[in-house]
Design an enzyme around this catalytic site. Structure first.
Site, mmCIF file in Angstrom:
data_model
loop_
_atom_site.group_PDB
_atom_site.id
_atom_site.type_symbol
_atom_site.label_atom_id
_atom_site.label_comp_id
_atom_site.label_asym_id
_atom_site.label_seq_id
_atom_site.Cartn_x
_atom_site.Cartn_y
_atom_site.Cartn_z
ATOM 1 N N GLU A 158 53.876 -45.501 -0.861
ATOM 2 C CA GLU A 158 53.572 -44.238 -0.798
ATOM 3 C C GLU A 158 52.306 -44.156 0.077
ATOM 4 O O GLU A 158 51.746 -45.029 0.437
ATOM 5 C CB GLU A 158 53.278 -43.830 -2.166
ATOM 6 N N SER A 211 51.443 -51.773 -12.206
ATOM 7 C CA SER A 211 52.932 -52.100 -11.631
ATOM 8 C C SER A 211 53.695 -52.653 -12.858
ATOM 9 O O SER A 211 55.069 -52.579 -12.764
ATOM 10 C CB SER A 211 52.845 -53.475 -10.711
ATOM 11 N N GLN A 327 50.938 -77.749 34.154
ATOM 12 C CA GLN A 327 50.918 -78.070 32.582
ATOM 13 C C GLN A 327 50.743 -76.738 31.922
ATOM 14 O O GLN A 327 50.866 -76.694 30.556
ATOM 15 C CB GLN A 327 49.651 -79.247 32.548
ATOM 16 N N ARG A 359 61.141 -71.760 -8.456
ATOM 17 C CA ARG A 359 60.182 -70.703 -8.628
ATOM 18 C C ARG A 359 59.255 -71.172 -7.299
ATOM 19 O O ARG A 359 58.982 -72.459 -7.041
ATOM 20 C CB ARG A 359 59.315 -71.030 -9.809
ATOM 21 N N ILE A 386 53.578 -65.304 30.483
ATOM 22 C CA ILE A 386 54.475 -66.280 31.353
ATOM 23 C C ILE A 386 55.007 -65.339 32.349
ATOM 24 O O ILE A 386 55.292 -65.711 33.745
ATOM 25 C CB ILE A 386 55.502 -67.173 30.497
ATOM 26 N N GLY A 389 53.015 -59.962 35.607
ATOM 27 C CA GLY A 389 53.011 -58.488 35.790
ATOM 28 C C GLY A 389 54.560 -57.916 35.217
ATOM 29 O O GLY A 389 54.592 -57.034 34.441
ATOM 30 N N GLU A 412 56.547 -55.621 4.231
ATOM 31 C CA GLU A 412 57.000 -56.710 3.293
ATOM 32 C C GLU A 412 55.739 -57.318 2.658
ATOM 33 O O GLU A 412 55.657 -58.576 2.534
ATOM 34 C CB GLU A 412 58.192 -57.320 3.533
ATOM 35 N N GLY A 413 54.618 -56.800 2.869
ATOM 36 C CA GLY A 413 53.416 -57.560 2.587
ATOM 37 C C GLY A 413 52.690 -57.909 3.752
ATOM 38 O O GLY A 413 53.125 -58.711 4.732
ATOM 39 N N THR A 414 51.379 -57.563 4.182
ATOM 40 C CA THR A 414 50.677 -57.779 5.338
ATOM 41 C C THR A 414 50.347 -59.196 5.340
ATOM 42 O O THR A 414 50.458 -59.832 4.419
ATOM 43 C CB THR A 414 49.488 -56.889 5.423
HETATM 44 C C1 LIG Z 1 58.477 -49.930 10.334
HETATM 45 C C2 LIG Z 1 58.017 -49.927 8.732
HETATM 46 C C3 LIG Z 1 59.149 -49.923 7.792
HETATM 47 C C4 LIG Z 1 58.664 -49.939 6.677
HETATM 48 N N1 LIG Z 1 59.712 -49.909 5.567
HETATM 49 C C5 LIG Z 1 59.578 -49.880 4.336
HETATM 50 C C6 LIG Z 1 60.624 -49.697 3.197
HETATM 51 O O1 LIG Z 1 61.473 -49.820 3.766
HETATM 52 N N2 LIG Z 1 60.174 -49.451 2.105
HETATM 53 C C7 LIG Z 1 58.813 -49.681 1.553
HETATM 54 O O2 LIG Z 1 58.784 -49.282 0.583
HETATM 55 N N3 LIG Z 1 57.725 -49.765 2.409
HETATM 56 C C8 LIG Z 1 58.130 -49.840 3.794
HETATM 57 N N4 LIG Z 1 56.841 -49.948 4.679
HETATM 58 C C9 LIG Z 1 55.546 -49.883 4.469
HETATM 59 C C10 LIG Z 1 54.862 -51.395 4.529
HETATM 60 O O3 LIG Z 1 55.373 -52.210 3.237
HETATM 61 C C11 LIG Z 1 53.374 -51.107 4.559
HETATM 62 O O4 LIG Z 1 53.042 -50.324 5.483
HETATM 63 C C12 LIG Z 1 52.557 -52.321 4.057
HETATM 64 O O5 LIG Z 1 52.984 -52.736 2.670
HETATM 65 C C13 LIG Z 1 51.035 -51.995 4.239
HETATM 66 O O6 LIG Z 1 50.644 -50.951 3.625
HETATM 67 P P1 LIG Z 1 49.845 -49.908 4.404
HETATM 68 O O7 LIG Z 1 50.395 -49.686 5.714
HETATM 69 O O8 LIG Z 1 49.552 -48.795 3.213
HETATM 70 O O9 LIG Z 1 48.306 -50.570 4.608
HETATM 71 P P2 LIG Z 1 47.061 -50.803 3.746
HETATM 72 O O10 LIG Z 1 47.599 -51.313 2.501
HETATM 73 O O11 LIG Z 1 46.323 -49.661 3.793
HETATM 74 O O12 LIG Z 1 46.487 -51.943 4.608
HETATM 75 C C14 LIG Z 1 45.456 -51.597 5.558
HETATM 76 C C15 LIG Z 1 45.143 -53.145 6.077
HETATM 77 O O13 LIG Z 1 43.918 -53.394 4.888
HETATM 78 C C16 LIG Z 1 44.457 -54.896 4.627
HETATM 79 N N5 LIG Z 1 44.204 -54.855 3.004
HETATM 80 C C17 LIG Z 1 44.606 -54.246 2.211
HETATM 81 N N6 LIG Z 1 44.310 -54.760 0.793
HETATM 82 C C18 LIG Z 1 43.806 -55.870 0.956
HETATM 83 C C19 LIG Z 1 43.198 -57.032 0.445
HETATM 84 N N7 LIG Z 1 43.319 -56.733 -0.950
HETATM 85 N N8 LIG Z 1 42.719 -57.990 0.870
HETATM 86 C C20 LIG Z 1 42.624 -58.146 2.374
HETATM 87 N N9 LIG Z 1 43.115 -57.183 3.186
HETATM 88 C C21 LIG Z 1 43.649 -56.108 2.521
HETATM 89 C C22 LIG Z 1 45.761 -54.977 4.960
HETATM 90 O O14 LIG Z 1 46.412 -56.288 5.050
HETATM 91 C C23 LIG Z 1 45.958 -54.249 6.332
HETATM 92 O O15 LIG Z 1 45.436 -55.144 7.255
HETATM 93 C C24 LIG Z 1 57.394 -50.007 6.166
HETATM 94 C C25 LIG Z 1 56.238 -50.024 7.033
HETATM 95 C C26 LIG Z 1 56.776 -49.901 8.293
HETATM 96 C C27 LIG Z 1 55.338 -49.774 9.351
#
Ligand SMILES: Cc1cc2nc3c(=O)[nH]c(=O)nc-3n(C[C@H](O)[C@H](O)[C@H](O)COP(=O)(O)OP(=O)(O)OC[C@H]3O[C@@H](n4cnc5c(N)ncnc54)[C@H](O)[C@@H]3O)c2cc1C
Length: 432
Positions: A158, A211, A327, A359, A386, A389, A412-414
């Site tokens: 969201e 959650s 190299q 697990r 590599i 331009g 899917e988790g940054t």
């Molecule tokens: C192309 C695309 C497809 C997607 N598809 C889906 C989908 O199908 N379904 C769905 O539900 N979502 C989807 N997403 C959403 C995606 O999962 C989120 O963008 C992602 O989880 C990150 O959330 P955010 O963008 O709000 O970033 P934020 O949560 O705002 O994070 C911003 C920055 O702060 C960092 N950060 C946040 N919290 C912490 C912490 N505790 N410690 C250290 N660093 C932190 C993050 O790593 C990041 O670098 C999609 C996103 C994109 C761009």
């Protein structure tokens, strides 16, 4: 995204292997990384589709920024997209067929690959949390039929709930009189959001529980009123894959559309309110299970970039010799290959663990996705270097691979969140 590596629900029997040959000679205590003939055949078959159909269309659909329906339809016709195909890939007891299929397809193109595999996240959620009846009804509906192909969306994120999944505010209330769920909220970033029939929506039934108050609801666009697509996102990469907001405005679905069933949800919520442990956190379960497959997609991009850069370096001449004879270039290519191979081992291990019910005690799923994502970004950036331009132009595919790779550090988790998950798993501490 992905036909995902699904963590088996103990209540749901895994599909039977399709052929006898699909069962490798896995004996207790015997370790082997040799692929079975079935695995090799599937790999070569998907590679053929990726090379002949996907790769030649990649530039066009990246420029158009549209869902490549004709290619999804072709994938459905040959059985690569659909319930049967997924069941066959999942039937492999080693767990390796799913990452192999994803790596090959995304080697062809990640944007088109995501258009084909994006349905997998909704499927993973239904498979992981649905009752056998819900699995039987909804998973085939996610795909449609080869004559009437559908895609599906998984809507967790969201505007104010990205990394912090517990902040989900989309609310599901049960209307006792009507026997229906009423869902309100805004979902962001949904792959296939608004162009799907089946939307799996994560909503809270009790915001105070974080959650642990979440549940997953099936919201079919063809039946439910009050669900609509918001803004379609214009992106840096993965541009053939549709990403959009989804709005739920007094959206009503029958009681039975909560995954796992209402009775099980009520029992779980009651346990949580009593302060007891609850194992089910709707969105996290889905992400954890699908991470190795997402890592395999990143590997496909990395391999495409590495192979292209290798061939280029063997042909391009400067100072009277091939650039690979320096190299600096050859060692870079050596490291690119090394990093890809190392990442693949992590992906395969986590896939095997997930398929066999082990697990992720050290967050092995997160490890595989983190490593593969970083490798894809680094390898594709080195590939640009590599090519010099040429690498920086849209005449060559490596800049597209670099743009596509970057998402694997984010969704899917940054990368940071994966490190958090690993750090918590290895320390047993609530690292922040
Ligand atoms: C192309 C695309 C497809 C997607 N598809 C889906 C989908 O199908 N379904 C769905 O539900 N979502 C989807 N997403 C959403 C995606 O999962 C989120 O963008 C992602 O989880 C990150 O959330 P955010 O963008 O709000 O970033 P934020 O949560 O705002 O994070 C911003 C920055 O702060 C960092 N950060 C946040 N919290 C912490 C912490 N505790 N410690 C250290 N660093 C932190 C993050 O790593 C990041 O670098 C999609 C996103 C994109 C761009």
């Amino acid at each position: 995204m992905s036909t995902s590596t699904l963590t088996p629900d103990p209540d749901v029997p895994a599909p039977e292997p399709i052929t006898e040959e699909a069962v490798p000679a896995v004996e207790e205590g015997v370790f082997s990384l040799e692929l079975t003939q079935d695995q090799k055949d599937i790999r070569d078959w998907v590679h053929g589709f990726a090379a002949d159909v996907v790769r030649p269309a990649a530039h066009e659909w990246d420029e158009k920024e549209q869902t490549p329906w004709p290619i999804i339809e072709e994938a459905a016709k040959i059985g690569l997209y659909g319930f049967e195909g997924l069941a066959q890939f999942f039937a492999d007891p080693t767990g390796l067929t799913l990452p192999i299929v994803n790596e090959e397809l995304f080697w062809g193109d990640a944007g088109i690959g995501m258009s084909i595999m994006g349905t997998g996240l909704a499927v993973a959620s239904i498979f992981g949390q649905g009752t056998p009846e819900q699995i039987g009804e909804w998973i085939p509906r996610c795909f449609g039929t080869p004559d009437e192909v559908k895609v599906a969306a998984f809507c967790s994120s969201e505007p104010n709930a990205g990394s912090d999944v517990s902040a989900v505010r989309t609310r599901a209330r049960f209307d006792e009189a009507a026997g229906e769920w009423v869902i309100n909220g805004q979902k962001a970033w949904a792959t296939n959001g608004g162009i799907s029939d089946v939307h799996v929506v994560i909503a809270t039934v009790d915001p105070e529980l974080g959650s642990r108050g979440h549940a997953a609801f099936v919201v079919p666009m063809s039946e439910a009123q009050g669900i609509s697509q918001g803004t379609k996102v214009s992106k840096h990469g993965l541009r053939a894959s549709h990403t959009a907001d989804v709005f739920l405005d007094d959206c009503r679905v029958p009681a039975a559309y909560v995954l796992g069933g209402k009775e099980r949800l009520d029992e779980r919520i009651a346990r949580v309110r009593e302060g007891k442990r609850s194992s089910s956190q709707a969105a996290m379960q889905t992400f954890e299970a699908s991470r190795p497959t997402v890592g395999a997609q990143a590997l496909g991009i990395a391999r495409a970039a590495y192979e292209y850069a290798l061939e280029y370096a063997k042909e391009r001449e400067q100072f009277g010799r091939k650039i690979i004879e320096n190299q600096a270039i050859a060692f870079t290519l050596a490291r690119m290959k090394l990093e890809i191979e190392a990442a693949r081992l992590l992906v395969w291990r986590a896939s095997w663990m997930g398929r066999n019910g082990h697990r992720f005690e050290n967050a092995e799923g997160s490890m595989s996705k983190l490593k593969a994502g970083e490798v894809a970004v680094w390898v594709s950036e080195r590939a640009i270097q590599i090519l010099g331009g040429n690498g920086y132009t849209r005449e060559y595919p490596v800049e597209r691979w670099h743009r596509d790779a970057k998402i694997y550090d984010i969704f899917e988790g940054t990368a940071e969140i994966q490190q958090l998950v690993i750090a918590r798993a290895i320390s047993g501490l609530q690292i922040r």
